[in-house]
Design an enzyme around this catalytic site. Structure first.
Site, PDB file in Angstrom:
ATOM      1  N   GLU A   7      -0.588  -0.591  -9.778  1.00  0.00           N
ATOM      2  CA  GLU A   7      -0.190  -1.869  -9.184  1.00  0.00           C
ATOM      3  C   GLU A   7       1.300  -2.136  -9.405  1.00  0.00           C
ATOM      4  OE1 GLU A   7      -2.256  -3.234  -7.251  1.00  0.00           O
ATOM      5  OE2 GLU A   7      -1.469  -5.253  -6.911  1.00  0.00           O
ATOM      6  N   GLU A  33       0.833  -1.212   0.000  1.00  0.00           N
ATOM      7  CA  GLU A  33       0.000   0.000   0.000  1.00  0.00           C
ATOM      8  C   GLU A  33       0.863   1.257   0.000  1.00  0.00           C
ATOM      9  OE1 GLU A  33      -2.988  -0.303  -0.798  1.00  0.00           O
ATOM     10  OE2 GLU A  33      -3.151  -2.465  -0.446  1.00  0.00           O
TER      11      GLU A  33
HETATM   12 ZN    ZN Z   1      -2.630  -2.931  -5.048  1.00  0.00          ZN
END
Ligand code: ZN
Length: 504
Positions: free
Chosen positions: A293, A264
């Protein structure tokens, strides 16, 4: 005031509505008492409706039309040109979806998610089935409204990965599978190479949290502009670049929370690093879900599961947990946190098997959207595909077809972004290493500034200015390609599992 100032002001107001909704959602996931759920749902619906109405209003269209002639005079990579391009794209897309349809879809998604939340623990797929069927139908209608040339899935994918087609993804995934499946088999044949039982002990939450926080601060996550909280599902959220919050969770009191926090923080550092000039505009966000991502996976895996990183960080962790880790060294810890075990749950998957979870979801989604697969047959098909690609069969639907929240929310077309992120993470990391040949040594010494600085300059600062493929090309000199990622997997896991020659 020139035309762009009016457009910027208008978009900033809409951005504020979105930020207010995001803050309510963050509160809902972290501190809100359960009793607040009902009124909170209404507040969120109100803010989302206001933002959507304002954005799709004729005013946005006329402000765009007034400003667009400026494009002839603007450099194509300027903030203003990007703002006009991205806003036009968002506006045209949003206008294709009738307001009534959007509201109906949102209501259906929240009902479906409510049902999923109870049906999953009860292992009751039949209860969830009609809702899944409805969400698939909404996905089809969404694709019809948005338009596509080849496959309705193209339109769904494009929502998360602009200008990426089903064909591109299928080619990428075929190549990943071709190399990954034999690699998983070769690893399985070697058996466990490290005694990782110490990972199964209970690690108290507070010291894990403290350690995670000290590490992500050293990565460069700025806690003067962010904070780390706890939630059932880890996430990152931002209300502008100067308030970017993350959460992690402490499942079974394991060290998994560390990797959740690294992940995160990777998302959050991307948001904190966007150029100040983009703040308050639709550009102050990531290029796509896949590019986002790539940043989280880079810090979680390329850094956070690397040998140099644990050579640096392990002594500190052992000091926090002497009873748990007294007899463990950095090398054993490195091997243990990289053990490869085909399992049922995507979010628990190691780096090697992870993409296999995504590939069969991508196939299932296409078949569902095309009408080639009936919703009632999804569990059986799911289990067969799990067995075929991972060699494991879910004992029930709870840990099978119902494990992810995405379909209940109607997020069909999202899963490929996870694998695109994995693949791109290695391309970015290698480009950073070309610029900083001493990167591994820096990491071994706990120095992350060179890496973060490169990412800031080449990825973060640009926010959403460029299409993912253009950003990737500018930063790495090439298009999205699986080869660096596959080489990375073969070398890393070939070495850990002694597969010879760095893995064939
Ligand atoms: Zn993620």
């Amino acid at each position: 005031m020139n035309d762009l100032t009016r457009l910027r002001d208008h978009l900033a107001t809409i951005g504020d509505l979105h930020s207010a909704a995001a803050l309510l959602r963050w509160d809902q996931e972290t501190y809100m008492p359960p009793g607040g759920a009902g009124i909170r749902a209404r507040q969120l619906a109100t803010l989302s409706r206001l933002a959507h109405e304002r954005f799709t209003s004729p005013l946005t269209g006329s402000l765009l039309e007034e400003a667009e002639p400026l494009l002839n005079r603007l450099a194509s990579d300027s903030d203003d040109a990007a703002l006009l391009r991205v806003t036009r794209r968002d506006f045209d897309r949003a206008r294709k979806l009738p307001a009534e349809f959007v509201a109906e879809r949102a209501r259906a998604a929240s009902e479906s998610t409510e049902v999923w939340r109870t049906a999953r623990p009860a292992n009751d797929f039949p209860a969830f089935r009609p809702h899944l069927a409805r969400m698939v139908e909404f996905a089809r209608r969404t694709a019809d409204y948005l338009g596509y040339t080849q496959h309705p899935y193209d339109a769904l994918l494009d929502q998360y990965e602009p200008e990426t087609t089903t064909r591109d993804v299928a080619a990428l995934f075929d190549r990943l599978r071709e190399v990954t499946v034999p690699l998983v088999r070769a690893i399985a044949a070697r058996g466990e190479v490290a005694d990782a039982r110490f990972l199964d002990r209970e690690y108290a939450e507070e010291p894990v949290r403290g350690f995670a926080l000290s590490i992500i601060r050293s990565f460069g996550y700025d806690t003067a502009r962010g904070r780390l909280d706890t939630s059932a599902h880890p996430f990152s959220t931002q209300f502008g670049r100067d308030d970017v919050r993350i959460t992690t969770r402490y499942p079974r009191r394991s060290l998994g929370a560390l990797f959740g926090a690294f992940h995160e923080a990777g998302h959050a550092m991307y948001s904190q690093g966007s150029a100040p000039s983009l703040d308050g505009t639709p550009l102050g966000d990531g290029a796509s879900h896949g590019i986002h991502e790539s940043q989280s996976r880079l810090w979680e895996n390329l850094v956070g599961r690397s040998r140099p990183f644990w050579q640096y960080a392990f002594p500190g962790l052992r000091q926090v947990f002497p009873a748990h880790l007294g007899s463990v060294d950095a090398e054993l810890f490195y091997r243990a946190v990289n053990r490869v075990r085909p399992g049922l749950i995507r979010v628990d998957a190691d780096e090697v098997t992870y993409n296999l979870h995504i590939i069969f979801r991508f196939e299932l989604e296409q078949a569902l959207v095309a009408g080639d697969l009936d919703v009632k047959d999804v569990p059986e098909t799911w289990n067969a595909k799990m067995a075929e690609s991972l060699g494991v069969t879910p004992p029930d639907d709870r840990d099978g077809v119902m494990q992810d929240i995405h379909w209940s929310l109607g997020m069909i077309g999202y899963f490929p972004s996870y694998t695109i992120g994995n693949v791109a993470s290695v391309q970015f990391f290698e480009a950073a290493r070309r610029a900083h040949p001493g990167l591994a040594e820096d990491i071994r010494l706990g120095r992350f500034g060179g890496l973060l600085g490169w990412l800031r300059d080449h990825v973060h600062a640009h926010g959403r200015k460029f299409l993912p493929k253009d950003l990737l090309f500018r930063a790495t000199g090439g298009p999205l390609t699986p080869e660096p990622y596959l080489r990375y997997l073969r070398e890393k896991f070939g070495e850990i599992y002694g597969l010879g020659g760095g893995g064939g």
